[in-house]
Design a protein around this motif. Sequence first.
Motif, PDB file in Angstrom:
ATOM      1  N   PRO A  87       0.735  -1.395  -0.002  1.00 35.34           N
ATOM      2  CA  PRO A  87       0.034  -0.111  -0.115  1.00 35.34           C
ATOM      3  C   PRO A  87       0.687   1.205  -0.206  1.00 35.34           C
ATOM      4  CG  PRO A  87      -0.106  -1.095   2.284  1.00 35.34           C
ATOM      5  CD  PRO A  87       0.731  -1.865   1.114  1.00 35.34           C
ATOM      6  N   GLU A  88       2.183   1.108   0.491  1.00 34.38           N
ATOM      7  CA  GLU A  88       2.806   2.261   0.548  1.00 34.38           C
ATOM      8  C   GLU A  88       4.327   2.301  -0.053  1.00 34.38           C
ATOM      9  OE1 GLU A  88       3.248   3.283   4.545  1.00 34.38           O
ATOM     10  OE2 GLU A  88       1.104   3.584   4.902  1.00 34.38           O
ATOM     11  N   PRO A  89       5.068   3.438  -0.452  1.00 36.45           N
ATOM     12  CA  PRO A  89       6.289   3.019  -1.151  1.00 36.45           C
ATOM     13  C   PRO A  89       7.340   2.997  -0.171  1.00 36.45           C
ATOM     14  CG  PRO A  89       5.545   5.270  -1.342  1.00 36.45           C
ATOM     15  CD  PRO A  89       4.539   4.502  -0.834  1.00 36.45           C
ATOM     16  N   GLY A  90       8.314   2.165  -0.363  1.00 35.49           N
ATOM     17  CA  GLY A  90       9.451   2.053   0.807  1.00 35.49           C
ATOM     18  C   GLY A  90       9.887   0.985   1.221  1.00 35.49           C
ATOM     19  N   VAL A  91      10.916   0.608   1.600  1.00 29.52           N
ATOM     20  CA  VAL A  91      11.371  -0.881   2.087  1.00 29.52           C
ATOM     21  C   VAL A  91      10.515  -1.260   3.067  1.00 29.52           C
ATOM     22  CG1 VAL A  91      13.377  -2.272   2.541  1.00 29.52           C
ATOM     23  CG2 VAL A  91      13.708  -0.587   1.010  1.00 29.52           C
ATOM     24  N   ARG A  92      10.240  -0.543   4.097  1.00 31.49           N
ATOM     25  CA  ARG A  92       9.742  -0.942   5.515  1.00 31.49           C
ATOM     26  C   ARG A  92       8.171  -1.301   5.072  1.00 31.49           C
ATOM     27  NH1 ARG A  92      11.141   3.485  10.349  1.00 31.49           N
ATOM     28  NH2 ARG A  92      13.528   3.045  10.421  1.00 31.49           N
ATOM     29  N   ALA A  93       7.623  -0.478   4.202  1.00 30.70           N
ATOM     30  CA  ALA A  93       6.122  -1.049   3.943  1.00 30.70           C
ATOM     31  C   ALA A  93       6.276  -2.261   3.343  1.00 30.70           C
ATOM     32  CB  ALA A  93       5.323   0.120   3.172  1.00 30.70           C
ATOM     33  N   TRP A  94       7.171  -2.507   2.245  1.00 31.08           N
ATOM     34  CA  TRP A  94       7.183  -3.734   1.737  1.00 31.08           C
ATOM     35  C   TRP A  94       7.566  -4.982   2.615  1.00 31.08           C
ATOM     36  CZ3 TRP A  94      10.874  -7.654   0.935  1.00 31.08           C
ATOM     37  CH2 TRP A  94      10.334  -8.562  -0.269  1.00 31.08           C
TER      38      TRP A  94
END
Length: 431
Positions: free
Chosen positions: A98-105
């Motif tokens: 839902p969100e960009p970025g490594v943490r969200a992934w």
Amino acid sequence: MPVRNPLDALTLRPTEFLRSAWPWRSLVYLSGGAVLGFATVLAALALILVGAVLSIVAIGLACYVAMILSGVVVARMERRRLRLVDLDELPDPHRPVPEPGVRAWLRTRLREQATWRELGYATVSAGLLCWMDSLVVGAVFYVVGATFGAPFYMTDEPMANRLALAVAGVPLTLVLAWPVTAWAGARAAMARAILAPRAHDAAERLIEVTRSRARLVDAFEVERRRIERDLHDGAQQRMVAMNIQLGMARLELPPGSPAEKYLVEAQSLAKQALTEIRELIRGVHPKVLTDRGLAAAAGEVASTVPLPVDLTFTLPGRLSAALEVTAYFVIVEALTNVTKHSGATRASVSGRVDQGRLIVEVRDDGRGGADPAGGSGLLGLADRVAVLDGTVAIASPPGGPTALRVEIPVPPDESPPLTSVRAGQTAGARA
């Protein structure tokens, strides 16, 4: 019936099977499985060792997380390899981040059951399947090398014996095509059984799609309100000012002036443009809906319809903006259909909250026969209501009457005691 996988290929006649590409595709698939499995073993061992050595710092933890997520990489490669022996594509079970970025992934992937199933598959592949693949592929190459290479390495045997063994290698190699293909088919079936999306994966993806659609609708409504404000405070006010200026210019002209005719036409055009802008504002997002609520907005819509409309609203004060906007456009679309298609002489609109659901009903005494697939806008209306988990039901037998009923859930915190009741009002037909 077309052959879609090696297990189907085994049902072909021997001549057809040997002429097909399935034995070769199966051999390539198993060879790749052995390589992928051993590479997974080496990568896992390396990550474990590095993680153990660097466990006192964050890098060690990152190695362990990478080992867990290695199943995602192995599964992705396996889905691509499966196309060699299974023509039915295996869909990706992961939902969009839902969100960009490594943490969200990382947060999304570590919470998915599909990630842990893929880790299990990678473990089985590295611990068992790749060894089985190696045995099967090794047996094939051993038989081929031992038989066809006999004339070259069996130097202590008579040439006749060596040639006989080489000739015997032909049927032996052909026979090996069946077990190789059978194991490839079984291997692919196991991979599909483990990696295929489950029902709960599909449910999660459906929930995410529904949320995404709701976010798009919310963004769309915000943009509609911005356009409405720009039109109301900008273009409409300028058109009103221009109309006034044209009227003042007419007063300054002497009677019978040739320019008076052109000013009259210009003022008439300005009035028409102002009317069209007001209609456009009402279609984009009516100001009365924002200021006074659903009942008042429905009354304004009914006043523009060229037939009497009975209004009956019993609402618990103001509802959420999403509920009011959706119900408003349901009423607009329904009354538009009544005007264009029904041939009705009278219509009624009602709205109430009952057992935690907003119920909007639109009825007419027209000819009936409304068809949602006929381009009347009912399908788009149903899609809009579905965003809020609502339902649309229509009864329109030939000869009429037609009744449209929409039910939308109302969150518990939006059901205060009744504060406004509007009942029995009739909006007259527009002249």
